[in-house]
Design a protein around this motif. Structure first.
Motif, PDB file in Angstrom:
ATOM      1  N   LEU A  52      -3.252  11.101  -7.487  1.00 45.84           N
ATOM      2  CA  LEU A  52      -4.501   9.471  -7.301  1.00 45.84           C
ATOM      3  C   LEU A  52      -2.991   8.575  -8.073  1.00 45.84           C
ATOM      4  CD1 LEU A  52      -8.018  10.298  -7.284  1.00 45.84           C
ATOM      5  CD2 LEU A  52      -5.831  11.132  -5.095  1.00 45.84           C
ATOM      6  N   LEU A  53      -2.884   7.959  -7.703  1.00 45.35           N
ATOM      7  CA  LEU A  53      -1.527   6.502  -8.118  1.00 45.35           C
ATOM      8  C   LEU A  53      -2.188   5.312  -7.568  1.00 45.35           C
ATOM      9  CD1 LEU A  53       2.334   7.910  -7.925  1.00 45.35           C
ATOM     10  CD2 LEU A  53       0.791   8.207  -9.313  1.00 45.35           C
ATOM     11  N   ASP A  54      -2.499   5.062  -8.971  1.00 46.49           N
ATOM     12  CA  ASP A  54      -1.980   2.975  -8.618  1.00 46.49           C
ATOM     13  C   ASP A  54      -1.341   3.001  -9.017  1.00 46.49           C
ATOM     14  OD1 ASP A  54      -3.355   0.738  -8.899  1.00 46.49           O
ATOM     15  OD2 ASP A  54      -3.636   0.446 -10.894  1.00 46.49           O
ATOM     16  N   ILE A  55      -0.970   1.431  -7.834  1.00 45.34           N
ATOM     17  CA  ILE A  55       0.301   0.774  -7.975  1.00 45.34           C
ATOM     18  C   ILE A  55       1.097  -0.013  -9.279  1.00 45.34           C
ATOM     19  CG2 ILE A  55       2.138  -0.629  -6.780  1.00 45.34           C
ATOM     20  CD1 ILE A  55       0.799   0.538  -4.795  1.00 45.34           C
ATOM     21  N   THR A 112      -4.851   0.836  -4.340  1.00 46.46           N
ATOM     22  CA  THR A 112      -4.252   0.276  -4.776  1.00 46.46           C
ATOM     23  C   THR A 112      -4.998  -1.398  -4.393  1.00 46.46           C
ATOM     24  OG1 THR A 112      -2.417  -2.289  -4.764  1.00 46.46           O
ATOM     25  CG2 THR A 112      -2.290  -0.266  -2.479  1.00 46.46           C
ATOM     26  N   ALA A 113      -4.744  -2.402  -4.599  1.00 45.92           N
ATOM     27  CA  ALA A 113      -5.737  -3.795  -4.400  1.00 45.92           C
ATOM     28  C   ALA A 113      -4.647  -4.553  -3.278  1.00 45.92           C
ATOM     29  CB  ALA A 113      -6.013  -4.622  -5.099  1.00 45.92           C
ATOM     30  N   ARG A 114      -3.018  -4.294  -3.165  1.00 45.33           N
ATOM     31  CA  ARG A 114      -2.356  -4.183  -1.659  1.00 45.33           C
ATOM     32  C   ARG A 114      -2.828  -3.718  -0.616  1.00 45.33           C
ATOM     33  NH1 ARG A 114       3.787  -4.054  -4.992  1.00 45.33           N
ATOM     34  NH2 ARG A 114       3.221  -4.530  -7.435  1.00 45.33           N
ATOM     35  N   ASP A 115      -3.216  -4.778   0.198  1.00 44.22           N
ATOM     36  CA  ASP A 115      -3.113  -4.255   1.686  1.00 44.22           C
ATOM     37  C   ASP A 115      -2.550  -4.875   2.988  1.00 44.22           C
ATOM     38  OD1 ASP A 115      -4.083  -6.917   1.327  1.00 44.22           O
ATOM     39  OD2 ASP A 115      -6.069  -6.345   2.049  1.00 44.22           O
ATOM     40  N   LEU A 138       0.941  -5.801   5.182  1.00 44.73           N
ATOM     41  CA  LEU A 138       1.843  -4.549   5.525  1.00 44.73           C
ATOM     42  C   LEU A 138       3.098  -3.852   5.377  1.00 44.73           C
ATOM     43  CD1 LEU A 138       2.554  -2.187   8.039  1.00 44.73           C
ATOM     44  CD2 LEU A 138       2.766  -3.889   8.400  1.00 44.73           C
ATOM     45  N   GLU A 139       3.416  -4.493   4.286  1.00 49.12           N
ATOM     46  CA  GLU A 139       4.810  -5.037   3.521  1.00 49.12           C
ATOM     47  C   GLU A 139       4.403  -3.247   2.489  1.00 49.12           C
ATOM     48  OE1 GLU A 139       3.549  -7.432   4.785  1.00 49.12           O
ATOM     49  OE2 GLU A 139       5.709  -7.873   6.105  1.00 49.12           O
ATOM     50  N   ASP A 140       2.903  -4.174   2.094  1.00 46.57           N
ATOM     51  CA  ASP A 140       2.981  -3.012   0.741  1.00 46.57           C
ATOM     52  C   ASP A 140       2.303  -1.555   1.526  1.00 46.57           C
ATOM     53  OD1 ASP A 140       3.160  -5.346  -1.004  1.00 46.57           O
ATOM     54  OD2 ASP A 140       1.342  -5.791  -0.467  1.00 46.57           O
ATOM     55  N   LYS A 141       1.657  -1.031   2.107  1.00 48.09           N
ATOM     56  CA  LYS A 141       1.712  -0.297   2.511  1.00 48.09           C
ATOM     57  C   LYS A 141       2.999   1.070   2.882  1.00 48.09           C
ATOM     58  CE  LYS A 141      -3.035  -0.875   4.233  1.00 48.09           C
ATOM     59  NZ  LYS A 141      -3.907  -1.183   5.560  1.00 48.09           N
ATOM     60  N   TYR A 156      -2.643   5.848   1.732  1.00 55.47           N
ATOM     61  CA  TYR A 156      -2.878   5.261   0.785  1.00 55.47           C
ATOM     62  C   TYR A 156      -4.016   4.361   1.103  1.00 55.47           C
ATOM     63  CZ  TYR A 156      -1.210   0.263   0.044  1.00 55.47           C
ATOM     64  OH  TYR A 156      -0.393  -0.609  -0.648  1.00 55.47           O
ATOM     65  N   LEU A 157      -4.995   3.779  -0.170  1.00 48.41           N
ATOM     66  CA  LEU A 157      -6.127   4.004  -0.163  1.00 48.41           C
ATOM     67  C   LEU A 157      -6.992   2.377  -0.914  1.00 48.41           C
ATOM     68  CD1 LEU A 157      -9.280   4.451   0.853  1.00 48.41           C
ATOM     69  CD2 LEU A 157      -9.516   5.694  -1.158  1.00 48.41           C
ATOM     70  N   VAL A 158      -6.747   1.104  -0.440  1.00 52.33           N
ATOM     71  CA  VAL A 158      -7.303  -0.245  -0.582  1.00 52.33           C
ATOM     72  C   VAL A 158      -8.494  -0.182  -1.738  1.00 52.33           C
ATOM     73  CG1 VAL A 158      -6.821  -2.838   0.030  1.00 52.33           C
ATOM     74  CG2 VAL A 158      -5.824  -1.293   1.588  1.00 52.33           C
ATOM     75  N   LYS A 159      -8.268  -0.995  -2.953  1.00 54.40           N
ATOM     76  CA  LYS A 159      -9.193  -1.105  -3.601  1.00 54.40           C
ATOM     77  C   LYS A 159     -10.140  -2.237  -3.237  1.00 54.40           C
ATOM     78  CE  LYS A 159      -7.689   0.200  -7.510  1.00 54.40           C
ATOM     79  NZ  LYS A 159      -6.972  -0.041  -8.745  1.00 54.40           N
ATOM     80  N   PRO A 160     -11.696  -2.750  -3.312  1.00 59.05           N
ATOM     81  CA  PRO A 160     -12.007  -1.487  -3.624  1.00 59.05           C
ATOM     82  C   PRO A 160     -12.857  -1.134  -2.585  1.00 59.05           C
ATOM     83  CG  PRO A 160     -13.265  -3.901  -3.099  1.00 59.05           C
ATOM     84  CD  PRO A 160     -12.407  -4.237  -2.821  1.00 59.05           C
TER      85      PRO A 160
END
Length: 226
Positions: free
Chosen positions: A51-54, A81-84, A86-89, A100-104
């Motif tokens: 499990l990796l935070d960006i 990550t908090a980045r949600d 499409l480019e981030d994914k 990919y799982l977006v915080k929160p």
């Protein structure tokens, strides 16, 4: 059986919450708060999921994931990550992440995804190794003891499957599905011919066998036939 994972997250409060919850779900977590520390643990230990935070100090999660894939580590990676956007994914998937799982996020959803990932190996790795046999998927090269081997497209598909599953046994059905997808399977002897050709190229020129038939079960690529 408990699942062994690695959590790399610089938010200590979030990390403590995640670790405590996962442990209740039979998921054990090693923990790192910086990128370099996380990469060191990932390379040194055998995890079923990472499990990796960006956004991490000194080395971000994308860089860690890229480094793992270059080294042939095929442990599934879940990016947190908090980045949600499409480019981030897309950047995450390009780096070699599997999910990919977006915080929160809900801890129950995190648990479900970790358990699903832990059942398989990642398809994102670009380098597969079984002893002296090395398949580089990005360069499309196969070498054994430094000698380059040339396979047919079918032989490549078959060996890639066997190396991804190594040291486990791969059933006949799984091999046929990998080669012919949803098409009608040809005569049963065709798979035998492909396996024979693969053995001629991968094993025959060398002193030890890597391709082993396990009676009534299937075929495995591994250094020992035990």
């Amino acid at each position: 059986m408990r699942i062994q994972t690695l959590l790399v997250e610089d938010n200590l409060s979030l990390a403590e919450t995640v670790i405590a919850y996962l442990e209740l779900e039979s998921i054990d977590c090693d923990y790192a708060s910086t990128g370099p520390q996380g990469l060191e643990l990932a390379l040194a230990n055998d995890y079923q999921a990472i499990l990796l935070d960006i956004n991490l100090p000194r080395m971000n999660g994308l860089e860690i994931c890229e480094a793992l894939r270059r080294k042939g580590i095929d442990v599934p990676v879940l990016m947190l990550t908090a980045r949600d956007t499409l480019e981030d994914k897309l950047a995450g998937f390009d780096a070699g992440t599997d999910d990919y799982l977006v915080k929160p996020f809900e801890l129950s959803e995190l648990t479900a995804r970790v358990k699903a990932l832990a059942k398989r190996r990642s398809s994102q790795t670009q380098r597969l190794e079984v002893g002296p046999l090395v398949m580089d998927l990005s360069l499309k090269t196969l070498t054994r003891e430094g000698q380059e081997l040339n396979l047919t497209p079918t032989g490549w598909k078959l060996l890639e499957l066997l190396m991804r599953e190594s040291p486990n046994v791969v059933t006949r059905e799984k091999m046929e599905n990998a080669i012919w997808d949803d098409e009608d399977f040809p005569d049963s002897d065709v798979l035998k011919v492909h396996l024979y050709k693969l053995r001629q190229q991968v094993d025959r020129p060398f002193s030890t066998k890597l391709i082993h038939t396990v009676s009534t079960h299937g075929v495995a690529v591994r250094e020992s036939d035990g």
